[in-house]
Design an enzyme around this catalytic site. Structure first.
Site, PDB file in Angstrom:
ATOM      1  N   TYR A 158     -10.368 -18.269   7.684  1.00 42.37           N
ATOM      2  CA  TYR A 158     -11.283 -17.252   8.245  1.00 42.37           C
ATOM      3  C   TYR A 158     -10.675 -15.851   8.090  1.00 42.37           C
ATOM      4  O   TYR A 158     -11.359 -14.904   7.663  1.00 42.37           O
ATOM      5  CB  TYR A 158     -11.505 -17.601   9.716  1.00 42.37           C
ATOM      6  N   LYS A 162     -12.273 -12.768   6.015  1.00 43.55           N
ATOM      7  CA  LYS A 162     -12.665 -11.535   6.711  1.00 43.55           C
ATOM      8  C   LYS A 162     -11.844 -10.350   6.213  1.00 43.55           C
ATOM      9  O   LYS A 162     -12.330  -9.222   6.141  1.00 43.55           O
ATOM     10  CB  LYS A 162     -12.504 -11.715   8.224  1.00 43.55           C
TER      11      LYS A 162
HETATM   12  P1  NAP Z   1     -22.804 -17.997  15.284  1.00 43.46           P
HETATM   13  O1  NAP Z   1     -23.304 -17.865  16.667  1.00 43.46           O
HETATM   14  O2  NAP Z   1     -22.049 -19.218  14.910  1.00 43.46           O
HETATM   15  O3  NAP Z   1     -24.026 -17.792  14.271  1.00 43.46           O
HETATM   16  C1  NAP Z   1     -23.813 -17.894  12.903  1.00 43.46           C
HETATM   17  C2  NAP Z   1     -25.093 -17.633  12.166  1.00 43.46           C
HETATM   18  O4  NAP Z   1     -24.833 -17.756  10.758  1.00 43.46           O
HETATM   19  C3  NAP Z   1     -26.187 -18.616  12.503  1.00 43.46           C
HETATM   20  O5  NAP Z   1     -27.421 -17.936  12.497  1.00 43.46           O
HETATM   21  C4  NAP Z   1     -26.134 -19.597  11.336  1.00 43.46           C
HETATM   22  O6  NAP Z   1     -27.423 -20.167  11.106  1.00 43.46           O
HETATM   23  C5  NAP Z   1     -25.768 -18.673  10.189  1.00 43.46           C
HETATM   24  N1  NAP Z   1     -25.158 -19.325   9.041  1.00 43.46           N
HETATM   25  C6  NAP Z   1     -24.024 -20.049   8.986  1.00 43.46           C
HETATM   26  N2  NAP Z   1     -23.780 -20.451   7.732  1.00 43.46           N
HETATM   27  C7  NAP Z   1     -24.791 -19.958   6.963  1.00 43.46           C
HETATM   28  C8  NAP Z   1     -25.101 -20.025   5.588  1.00 43.46           C
HETATM   29  N3  NAP Z   1     -24.331 -20.690   4.728  1.00 43.46           N
HETATM   30  N4  NAP Z   1     -26.221 -19.399   5.133  1.00 43.46           N
HETATM   31  C9  NAP Z   1     -27.024 -18.705   6.003  1.00 43.46           C
HETATM   32  N5  NAP Z   1     -26.775 -18.624   7.315  1.00 43.46           N
HETATM   33  C10 NAP Z   1     -25.671 -19.236   7.793  1.00 43.46           C
HETATM   34  O7  NAP Z   1     -21.844 -16.769  14.910  1.00 43.46           O
HETATM   35  P2  NAP Z   1     -21.671 -15.341  15.594  1.00 43.46           P
HETATM   36  O8  NAP Z   1     -20.627 -15.454  16.613  1.00 43.46           O
HETATM   37  O9  NAP Z   1     -22.978 -14.745  15.925  1.00 43.46           O
HETATM   38  O10 NAP Z   1     -21.000 -14.548  14.374  1.00 43.46           O
HETATM   39  C11 NAP Z   1     -21.763 -13.821  13.445  1.00 43.46           C
HETATM   40  C12 NAP Z   1     -20.812 -13.130  12.480  1.00 43.46           C
HETATM   41  O11 NAP Z   1     -19.911 -12.293  13.192  1.00 43.46           O
HETATM   42  C13 NAP Z   1     -19.942 -14.106  11.677  1.00 43.46           C
HETATM   43  O12 NAP Z   1     -19.740 -13.600  10.376  1.00 43.46           O
HETATM   44  C14 NAP Z   1     -18.636 -14.089  12.452  1.00 43.46           C
HETATM   45  O13 NAP Z   1     -17.558 -14.440  11.653  1.00 43.46           O
HETATM   46  C15 NAP Z   1     -18.587 -12.648  12.901  1.00 43.46           C
HETATM   47  N6  NAP Z   1     -17.749 -12.430  14.076  1.00 43.46           N
HETATM   48  C16 NAP Z   1     -18.044 -13.030  15.257  1.00 43.46           C
HETATM   49  C17 NAP Z   1     -17.223 -12.782  16.347  1.00 43.46           C
HETATM   50  C18 NAP Z   1     -17.488 -13.394  17.702  1.00 43.46           C
HETATM   51  O14 NAP Z   1     -16.652 -13.210  18.596  1.00 43.46           O
HETATM   52  N7  NAP Z   1     -18.579 -14.078  17.924  1.00 43.46           N
HETATM   53  C19 NAP Z   1     -16.110 -11.946  16.230  1.00 43.46           C
HETATM   54  C20 NAP Z   1     -15.847 -11.360  15.010  1.00 43.46           C
HETATM   55  C21 NAP Z   1     -16.684 -11.595  13.934  1.00 43.46           C
HETATM   56  P3  NAP Z   1     -27.641 -21.763  10.918  1.00 43.46           P
HETATM   57  O15 NAP Z   1     -27.344 -22.415  12.234  1.00 43.46           O
HETATM   58  O16 NAP Z   1     -29.043 -21.859  10.502  1.00 43.46           O
HETATM   59  O17 NAP Z   1     -26.643 -22.158   9.860  1.00 43.46           O
END
Ligand code: NAP
Length: 250
Positions: A158, A162
């Site tokens: 990851y 990133k």
């Molecule tokens: P999440 O709740 O796990 O949601 C992930 C989203 O990505 C879901 O809508 C999922 O949809 C979609 N997805 C996954 N694989 C995919 C693919 N191959 N093609 C299209 N859609 C896909 O994640 P989140 O926490 O909201 O995070 C969103 C982004 O922010 C990510 O890039 C994550 O790395 C980044 N981020 C998050 C955090 C945090 O603390 N939450 C911190 C830093 C960065 P499906 O279920 O339909 O697959």
């Protein structure tokens, strides 16, 4: 860009979490939003309905596509333009994590995370570029993570993905500025989504101790930053916005 009224935004991974909050925020400002998902059809449809029914809300539709597959990513972008006529904003938000220490991390787990989190971003940008160049306008935002800056035990795959997004963002910004396309990254800390809910409680308590602001971030706090970048930050490109409660300072 000023007003988002009528602007077309594609948000990848918008069925929940940060992507859903971003899609809703842009939709509330009058953008036409494509809510992308890979498997979560119903939640994605709920997000689209929420946008369409909001006061002053723009149009919204869902498109299923796995952005880790270059052909699917191209279809996603082509369908976006087919339905809404253009693509002004691309938010590369879709991401996954498979956490293991290096001793236990398999080749498959390494490649899978890189394929979605890093290559997936290239796939959509590659597909959107001809349209944005033709329009002489584009706003691209790549969702990175503070883990790509600081590293984190159990997240080598990851963190590599990133971190790769930072170099990609800066290079794309340099190459695309002449077409009035800006490319920026957002680097969130720990935000309250399902991704973070999966962390065991004891580990979460340790995380909270490390956050100077003393709490997790909210998805809406990231969504507001995306709105700022696309609405008001015309002179900003190649930048990384750290929104992390102070958990990591460069
Ligand atoms: P999440 O709740 O796990 O949601 C992930 C989203 O990505 C879901 O809508 C999922 O949809 C979609 N997805 C996954 N694989 C995919 C693919 N191959 N093609 C299209 N859609 C896909 O994640 P989140 O926490 O909201 O995070 C969103 C982004 O922010 C990510 O890039 C994550 O790395 C980044 N981020 C998050 C955090 C945090 O603390 N939450 C911190 C830093 C960065 P499906 O279920 O339909 O697959």
């Amino acid at each position: 860009m000023g007003s988002l009224h009528g602007a077309v935004a594609l948000v990848t991974g918008a069925s929940r979490g940060l992507g859903a909050a971003i899609a809703e925020e842009l939709g509330r400002r009058g953008a036409k939003v494509v809510v992308n998902y890979s498997g979560s059809k119903e939640p994605a449809e709920k997000v689209a309905v929420e946008i369409s029914e909001a006061e002053e809300g723009g149009d919204a539709l869902t498109i299923q596509a796995d952005i880790s597959d270059p052909e699917d990513a191209k279809r996603l972008v082509d369908e976006t333009v087919g339905r809404f006529g253009r693509i002004d904003i691309l938010v590369n938000n879709a991401g996954i994590n498979i956490d293991r220490t290096l001793k236990r991390l398999s080749l498959e787990e390494w490649y899978k995370v890189l394929q979605v989190d890093l290559n997936g971003c290239f796939h959509t940008v590659h597909a959107a570029l001809p349209y944005m160049v033709e329009q002489a306008f584009g706003r691209i935002i790549n969702m990175s993570s503070f883990v790509g800056e600081a590293g984190n035990v159990g997240q080598a795959n990851y963190a590599a993905a990133k971190s790769g997004l930072f170099g990609f963002t800066k290079t794309a910004a340099l190459e695309l500025a002449r077409y009035n396309i800006t490319v920026n990254a957002i680097s969130p800390g720990f935000i309250e989504t399902e991704m973070v809910a999966a962390i065991p409680q004891s580990a979460k308590e340790k995380i909270l101790e490390q956050i100077p602001l003393g709490r997790l971030g909210k998805p809406e706090e990231i969504a507001k930053a995306v709105r700022y970048v696309v609405e008001d930050a015309d002179y900003m490109t190649g930048n990384v916005l750290d929104i992390n409660g102070g958990v990591y300072m460069r």
